[in-house]
Design an enzyme around this catalytic site. Structure first.
Site, PDB file in Angstrom:
ATOM      1  N   LYS A   1     -13.361  -1.128   5.900  1.00  0.00           N
ATOM      2  CA  LYS A   1     -13.902  -1.993   4.858  1.00  0.00           C
ATOM      3  C   LYS A   1     -14.969  -2.947   5.392  1.00  0.00           C
ATOM      4  CE  LYS A   1     -10.748  -0.347   1.993  1.00  0.00           C
ATOM      5  NZ  LYS A   1      -9.870   0.404   2.886  1.00  0.00           N
TER       6      LYS A   1
ATOM      7  N   ASP B   1      -0.819  -5.785   9.322  1.00  0.00           N
ATOM      8  CA  ASP B   1      -1.804  -4.777   8.934  1.00  0.00           C
ATOM      9  C   ASP B   1      -3.058  -5.538   8.524  1.00  0.00           C
ATOM     10  OD1 ASP B   1      -3.324  -2.715   7.990  1.00  0.00           O
ATOM     11  OD2 ASP B   1      -1.882  -1.975   6.529  1.00  0.00           O
TER      12      ASP B   1
ATOM     13  N   TRP C   1       0.847  -1.185   0.000  1.00  0.00           N
ATOM     14  CA  TRP C   1       0.000   0.000   0.000  1.00  0.00           C
ATOM     15  C   TRP C   1       0.886   1.240   0.000  1.00  0.00           C
ATOM     16  CZ3 TRP C   1      -2.037   2.628   4.875  1.00  0.00           C
ATOM     17  CH2 TRP C   1      -2.997   3.607   4.552  1.00  0.00           C
TER      18      TRP C   1
END
Length: 460
Positions: free
Chosen positions: A306, A270, A189
């Site tokens: 999310k 993560d 990311w």
């Protein structure tokens, strides 16, 4: 109190008693009038000076215009495009089949409960956040019966979504850990290197993605982690690797764990997509639980953007699994010292929504159904896109689209092909060819397939 513009005035009485001599009152009023007139004149002069300076060079005239964020900038460009056929596949947020943002029913129910609870107040949370939220977040990622939780070896603090959790963890490590190097996957990311660098860590990379197979470069990963200095920190995507959608198998995860433990490498997970990748909260947490089960220490950053659709609420947690309860208590005390000067304490509303859902069995069960529905729709989009490309006879092997998992697919398109698709088909994605499967629908899959087919056949 200092006066505006820093002009000091002599003390002037504002009220007078009835015993004050009339002559004194008139003199005082005159003095006050003269001083205020002088002040007004000076203020006018300063205002004119400020107005004049607006037409001269600013003290920030040397500041250069920063480039758009490579991910968020895609949406900026998309919004400027007047085409009715435009398609935004850059945004990392779930969309319905109609292309609309989704607020989960279970979130609306939880909010309704909270809004109608007249006992709730808006007082500051503690520095570490909402206690029930922290408790439930740890149970969600580690499992309710995790020995680490039962032995009070976990220090959990509420943070500002996943990004804030990573930043707090990074700064804690920079202050208190003996090794400053953190290894992140290549690619990863785009915010990861910035977050950790600004936190005070030195960022290195390890091989992860193999462009030739559009899958995992497992051998390269093992070699690079094997060459890392003992004690180095290693960032791991818990599931649904962003941007590639390529995850190790559970057997590969165990090999990674054994190698890292033998080298005393510190895992920093993560976890941005728990339950959102496979549709199962437990399945997506397996890699993390594998590392916790061996009794070793690790970091986990969680986000509810999310899997609960709480993007704008910025709800996340950082958990540090320690060797014993005493260490965990001391770690938490130092996390407070990181958070206090950064943002003092986290917001209450989003965390209250999460805590309400996680602690209520009926709401939790309803959430798992909605979560699986979102994951299944994304899986369906993968299959539909793969079928559409195969039906068009598009050159290449596109099976990676259905092998990858989660919100994103690394298409394998190069920057020139991406640019072509944007210009000719008004399809927007990041320049590395990453697309958000959640941005697709049955209606838009043919348009994307047409764009990909044209790009690979006309642009080398």
């Amino acid at each position: 109190m200092r006066p505006l513009f820093g002009v000091e005035h002599a003390a002037i009485p504002r009220t007078w008693s009835s015993n004050t001599d009339p002559t004194d009152r008139r003199i005082n009023a005159l003095v006050r009038h003269l001083v205020e007139s002088s002040s007004s004149s000076m203020a006018d002069s300063l205002s004119a000076s400020v107005a004049s300076s607006l037409h001269s060079d600013s003290v920030f005239a040397h500041v250069l215009r920063a480039p758009e964020d490579p991910i968020l900038g895609v949406t900026v460009a998309y919004n400027k495009d007047p085409s009715p056929n435009k398609l935004n596949l850059g945004v990392g947020a779930y969309r319905t089949e109609e292309g609309k943002p989704l607020v989960l029913n279970v979130v609306r129910k939880a909010e309704h409960q909270l809004v109608n609870d007249i006992t709730r107040v808006k007082e500051y949370l503690p520095i570490v956040g909402l206690a029930e939220f922290n408790k439930q977040s740890a149970k969600l990622i580690f499992g309710a019966n995790s020995p680490a939780i039962l032995e009070n070896r976990v220090a959990t603090v509420q943070c500002l979504s996943g990004t804030g959790s990573l930043r707090v963890g990074g700064e804690f490590l920079a202050r208190h850990y003996h090794e400053r190097q953190i290894y992140i996957p290549l690619p990863t990311w785009g915010n990861h290197p910035k977050v950790f660098t600004l936190a005070g860590l030195s960022v290195k990379t390890y091989r992860y993605y193999d462009p030739s197979t559009r899958g995992l470069n497992f051998q390269g990963l093992l070699e690079d982690l094997g060459s890392a200095p003992p004690g180095a920190i290693v960032l791991l995507h818990a599931c649904a690797h962003n941007p590639t959608g390529v995850d190790p198998t559970l057997e590969q995860w165990d090999q990674i764990r054994k190698l890292m433990r033998s080298k005393q490498l510190l895992p920093f997970f993560d976890s941005a997509y728990q339950g959102f990748a496979s549709g199962s909260l437990d399945t997506d947490a397996q890699p993390v639980r594998l590392f916790v089960a061996d009794g070793g220490e690790c970091f986990v950053a969680q986000s509810y953007a999310k899997n609960l659709g709480l993007y704008g609420e910025r709800v996340g947690a950082l958990s540090i699994v320690c060797k014993n309860a005493d260490v965990a208590s001391r770690v938490e005390s130092q996390l407070k010292l990181v958070i206090r000067p950064m943002y003092s304490n986290p917001p209450i509303h989003g965390a209250s929504i999460v805590a309400t859902i996680l602690k209520d069995r009926n709401l939790f069960d309803e959430w798992t159904i909605e979560l699986k529905s979102m994951a299944d729709r994304i899986i369906s989009m993968r299959q539909q896109l793969f079928d559409a490309l195969r039906a068009r006879g598009t050159p290449g092997d596109w099976s990676h689209i259905i092998k990858q998992i989660g919100m994103f697919t690394f298409t394998g398109l190069n920057p020139e092909q991406v640019s072509f698709m944007t210009k000719e088909y008004h399809i927007y994605m990041t320049s590395d060819g990453r697309i958000s499967m959640a941005g697709l629908s049955s209606r838009t899959v043919p348009h994307l397939a047409d764009g990909i087919h044209a790009a690979v056949t006309r642009v080398v």
